[in-house]
Design a protein around this motif. Sequence first.
Motif, PDB file in Angstrom:
ATOM      1  N   PRO A  31      -6.893   7.932  -3.673  1.00 44.54           N
ATOM      2  CA  PRO A  31      -6.821   8.569  -2.348  1.00 44.54           C
ATOM      3  C   PRO A  31      -7.983   8.148  -1.463  1.00 44.54           C
ATOM      4  O   PRO A  31      -9.039   7.754  -1.946  1.00 44.54           O
ATOM      5  CB  PRO A  31      -6.894  10.071  -2.678  1.00 44.54           C
ATOM      6  N   THR A  46       0.825  -1.211   0.000  1.00 49.45           N
ATOM      7  CA  THR A  46       0.000   0.000   0.000  1.00 49.45           C
ATOM      8  C   THR A  46       0.860   1.263   0.000  1.00 49.45           C
ATOM      9  O   THR A  46       0.558   2.231  -0.723  1.00 49.45           O
ATOM     10  CB  THR A  46      -0.952  -0.002   1.214  1.00 49.45           C
ATOM     11  N   ILE A  47       1.920   1.269   0.776  1.00 48.25           N
ATOM     12  CA  ILE A  47       2.838   2.414   0.781  1.00 48.25           C
ATOM     13  C   ILE A  47       3.438   2.618  -0.607  1.00 48.25           C
ATOM     14  O   ILE A  47       3.519   3.753  -1.110  1.00 48.25           O
ATOM     15  CB  ILE A  47       3.947   2.213   1.828  1.00 48.25           C
ATOM     16  N   ARG A  78      -9.339   2.918   0.100  1.00 47.31           N
ATOM     17  CA  ARG A  78      -8.614   3.468  -1.061  1.00 47.31           C
ATOM     18  C   ARG A  78      -9.154   2.926  -2.383  1.00 47.31           C
ATOM     19  O   ARG A  78      -8.626   3.264  -3.436  1.00 47.31           O
ATOM     20  CB  ARG A  78      -7.125   3.103  -0.978  1.00 47.31           C
ATOM     21  N   GLU A  99       0.860   4.112  -2.914  1.00 40.43           N
ATOM     22  CA  GLU A  99       0.703   5.546  -2.640  1.00 40.43           C
ATOM     23  C   GLU A  99       1.797   6.348  -3.359  1.00 40.43           C
ATOM     24  O   GLU A  99       1.535   7.431  -3.900  1.00 40.43           O
ATOM     25  CB  GLU A  99       0.754   5.798  -1.138  1.00 40.43           C
ATOM     26  N   GLN A 100       3.007   5.819  -3.360  1.00 39.40           N
ATOM     27  CA  GLN A 100       4.109   6.464  -4.071  1.00 39.40           C
ATOM     28  C   GLN A 100       3.847   6.474  -5.573  1.00 39.40           C
ATOM     29  O   GLN A 100       4.175   7.451  -6.268  1.00 39.40           O
ATOM     30  CB  GLN A 100       5.421   5.752  -3.760  1.00 39.40           C
ATOM     31  N   LEU A 132       0.862   6.585  -7.025  1.00 34.57           N
ATOM     32  CA  LEU A 132      -0.124   7.639  -7.272  1.00 34.57           C
ATOM     33  C   LEU A 132       0.534   9.011  -7.278  1.00 34.57           C
ATOM     34  O   LEU A 132       0.214   9.867  -8.119  1.00 34.57           O
ATOM     35  CB  LEU A 132      -1.216   7.604  -6.206  1.00 34.57           C
TER      36      LEU A 132
END
Length: 201
Positions: A190, A133-134, A160, A137-138, A140
């Motif tokens: 997001p 997930t981290i 998300r 996020e990067q 995105l």
Amino acid sequence: MLLHHAGPRSGLSRLAERDEDFGTPYWAYDWGGGLALARHILDNPEIVVGRRVLDLGAGSGIVAIAAMRAGAEEAIAADTDPYAIAAIDLNASANGVAIVPFRGDPTAAPPPAVDLVLVGDLFYDRSLAERVTIFLEQCLASNIEVLIGDPWRAFLPRTRLQLLADYPGPDFGDINRFEQRKNAVFSFGPVRRNGRQPLSF
């Protein structure tokens, strides 16, 4: 798509006997999220046409192969298992496409130069799910689109996700290979400001 899977006559048991580091060949089985994601791409080729994609945790390479058959410019198939990488080469050749294999964990580095990340079945373990997930996020933050295929496992980052489609089919570990369950495809984005889960049930 023709794929090489584990079976009584596949030779995997003989290979495992010769290599103490062989481990469990998770890549050799059908996983519901990967099956759904591959089907979704083949049914909606505009998702990948002319784009560079990363198949994260590629296993047998089914999602990367679907992307190339649907018109992707390039598909990188990443997995940490060397035997998965070998299987990806075999499966790509059997399907008449070229895949870029990557042995390693892309989540340990900044996102690669791709347009789309495809993630099948990486939310079965809490620590793995958090790490993935981290990384997403990067992605995105780098303007990389993310699609996830998963049969609603416990550690999905549900706040998300936007549900795109359900595809009935088997999943890893099903005793009856033809057992039907909901294997879903989601877009990753997001967290919604209202805190509600952007999912349809």
